[in-house]
Write a protein that holds these residues in place. Structure first.
Motif, PDB file in Angstrom:
ATOM      1  N   UNK A  16      40.284  42.991  44.389  1.00 10.03           N
ATOM      2  CA  UNK A  16      41.171  42.372  45.370  1.00 10.03           C
ATOM      3  C   UNK A  16      40.462  41.450  46.355  1.00 10.03           C
ATOM      4  N   UNK A  17      39.183  41.689  46.612  1.00 10.40           N
ATOM      5  CA  UNK A  17      38.514  40.970  47.692  1.00 10.40           C
ATOM      6  C   UNK A  17      37.456  39.983  47.247  1.00 10.40           C
ATOM      7  N   UNK A  18      37.151  39.947  45.957  1.00 13.70           N
ATOM      8  CA  UNK A  18      36.118  39.046  45.481  1.00 13.70           C
ATOM      9  C   UNK A  18      36.557  37.592  45.602  1.00 13.70           C
ATOM     10  N   UNK A  19      35.586  36.708  45.850  1.00 11.43           N
ATOM     11  CA  UNK A  19      35.886  35.279  45.867  1.00 11.43           C
ATOM     12  C   UNK A  19      36.071  34.737  44.452  1.00 11.43           C
ATOM     13  N   UNK A  20      35.586  35.497  43.467  1.00 17.70           N
ATOM     14  CA  UNK A  20      35.714  35.064  42.081  1.00 17.70           C
ATOM     15  C   UNK A  20      37.112  35.367  41.543  1.00 17.70           C
ATOM     16  N   UNK A  21      37.441  34.775  40.414  1.00 14.25           N
ATOM     17  CA  UNK A  21      38.752  34.964  39.795  1.00 14.25           C
ATOM     18  C   UNK A  21      38.905  36.407  39.319  1.00 14.25           C
ATOM     19  N   UNK A  22      39.958  37.118  39.739  1.00 16.95           N
ATOM     20  CA  UNK A  22      40.157  38.506  39.291  1.00 16.95           C
ATOM     21  C   UNK A  22      40.480  38.575  37.802  1.00 16.95           C
ATOM     22  N   UNK A  23      40.029  39.676  37.168  1.00 17.51           N
ATOM     23  CA  UNK A  23      40.276  39.856  35.735  1.00 17.51           C
ATOM     24  C   UNK A  23      41.067  41.128  35.467  1.00 17.51           C
ATOM     25  N   UNK A  24      40.526  42.294  35.862  1.00 19.34           N
ATOM     26  CA  UNK A  24      41.196  43.549  35.521  1.00 19.34           C
ATOM     27  C   UNK A  24      40.892  44.612  36.568  1.00 19.34           C
ATOM     28  N   UNK A  25      41.902  45.393  36.907  1.00 17.96           N
ATOM     29  CA  UNK A  25      41.739  46.504  37.839  1.00 17.96           C
ATOM     30  C   UNK A  25      41.544  47.827  37.108  1.00 17.96           C
ATOM     31  N   UNK A  26      41.560  47.789  35.786  1.00 16.51           N
ATOM     32  CA  UNK A  26      41.476  49.002  34.961  1.00 16.51           C
ATOM     33  C   UNK A  26      40.022  49.432  34.803  1.00 16.51           C
ATOM     34  N   UNK A  27      39.787  50.751  34.742  1.00 17.72           N
ATOM     35  CA  UNK A  27      38.473  51.291  34.408  1.00 17.72           C
ATOM     36  C   UNK A  27      38.495  51.646  32.922  1.00 17.72           C
ATOM     37  N   UNK A  28      37.643  50.990  32.144  1.00 15.88           N
ATOM     38  CA  UNK A  28      37.688  51.098  30.691  1.00 15.88           C
ATOM     39  C   UNK A  28      36.708  52.142  30.169  1.00 15.88           C
ATOM     40  N   UNK A  29      37.093  52.811  29.087  1.00 13.95           N
ATOM     41  CA  UNK A  29      36.221  53.766  28.405  1.00 13.95           C
ATOM     42  C   UNK A  29      35.470  53.043  27.293  1.00 13.95           C
TER      43      UNK A  29
END
Length: 265
Positions: free
Chosen positions: A178-191
């Motif tokens: 939410x706070x990065x200056x970079x383009x967001x990709x995914x909020x999911x934690x992947x296995x």
């Protein structure tokens, strides 16, 4: 069907090297009708809005141009294109310093987190089993919890850590998302097992939903642990506060209305 290597090489000469590029679900929904080639990142069952997409792009140095279906020969299979782009990805990421240990934030100093950064395509490392196996070796773990919150970075921890440590990783990843200056990709934690994404960690959706509600100015209830005070707190974002919301807190929540600030502020 076979990959026409001469055709792909001609694309490379004209447009630049071809790379995979992770993009948000919202982005993919906008460009797919235009013919841009996009495929879902995770092929299993997941809520569509939580699943990012893989696009393919020509890297022309200062910018990228996305591949469209009309750019490809009919006989070129997506799997072949994907493998070719992964080969190019490994070449590009070979110049990075590799997986490095990191203090994710001041609340997670005792949590062993590793990061791959320093290249525009570092987030896409999650697509490469070879690169992810190096993360397995670095953490000495057969199960990784991996986050790709924003462009140019990827984080991983041992997927077998205790619940409290895992939750800190989730919160830190969401802050990056939410706070990065970079383009967001995914909020999911992947296995990740044996270098490959096999699923995602469930139970983080409520955190994601709560953060999004707070961002929109909605009030939420934070429930305390049963072994602590076992009570609930009304919470809103201070920057979204209104006289009506504060009055609601004072009337129905009672008690003190507190303001949390970082030490810097």
């Amino acid at each position: 069907k076979f990959l026409d290597m001469s055709l792909l090489m001609s694309y490379k000469e004209v447009h630049g090297a071809i790379f995979p590029l992770l993009k948000s679900n919202e982005w993919a929904e906008q460009v797919e009708p235009e013919g841009t080639i996009v495929t879902p990142f995770f092929s299993g069952t997941i809520e569509p809005h939580r699943n990012p997409f893989v696009a393919y792009c020509y890297d022309m140095g200062e910018n990228v141009s996305f591949l469209r279906k009309k750019d490809l020969h009919d006989d070129i299979e997506m799997e072949s294109l994907h493998l070719q782009s992964l080969d190019q990805l490994k070449v590009a990421l070979a110049d990075t310093t590799g997986w490095q240990q990191l203090n994710f934030d001041e609340d997670s100093e005792d949590l062993e987190v590793i990061v791959l950064s320093g290249n525009y395509y570092c987030s896409e490392a999650i697509l490469s089993p070879d690169i992810m196996r190096r993360a397995h070796n670095k953490l000495n773990s057969n199960l990784l919890a991996v986050s790709i919150p924003a462009r140019g970075k990827i984080f991983a921890i041992d997927g077998n850590v205790v619940e409290e440590s895992f939750h800190r990783f989730v919160l830190a990843s969401l802050r990056q998302y939410y706070n990065s200056d970079a383009t967001p990709i995914s909020s999911v934690i992947w296995k990740v097992v044996d270098g490959k994404v096999v699923g995602f960690f469930e139970g983080t959706e409520s955190l994601e939903d709560a953060i999004e509600d707070v961002r929109q100015g909605k009030m939420i209830v934070i429930v305390d642990d049963e072994d602590r005070e076992n009570e609930g707190d009304l919470m809103i974002a201070a920057e979204k506060a209104t006289p009506e919301l504060i009055n609601f807190m004072a009337r129905f929540g009672r008690g003190l209305i507190c303001l949390t600030l970082t030490e810097k502020r």
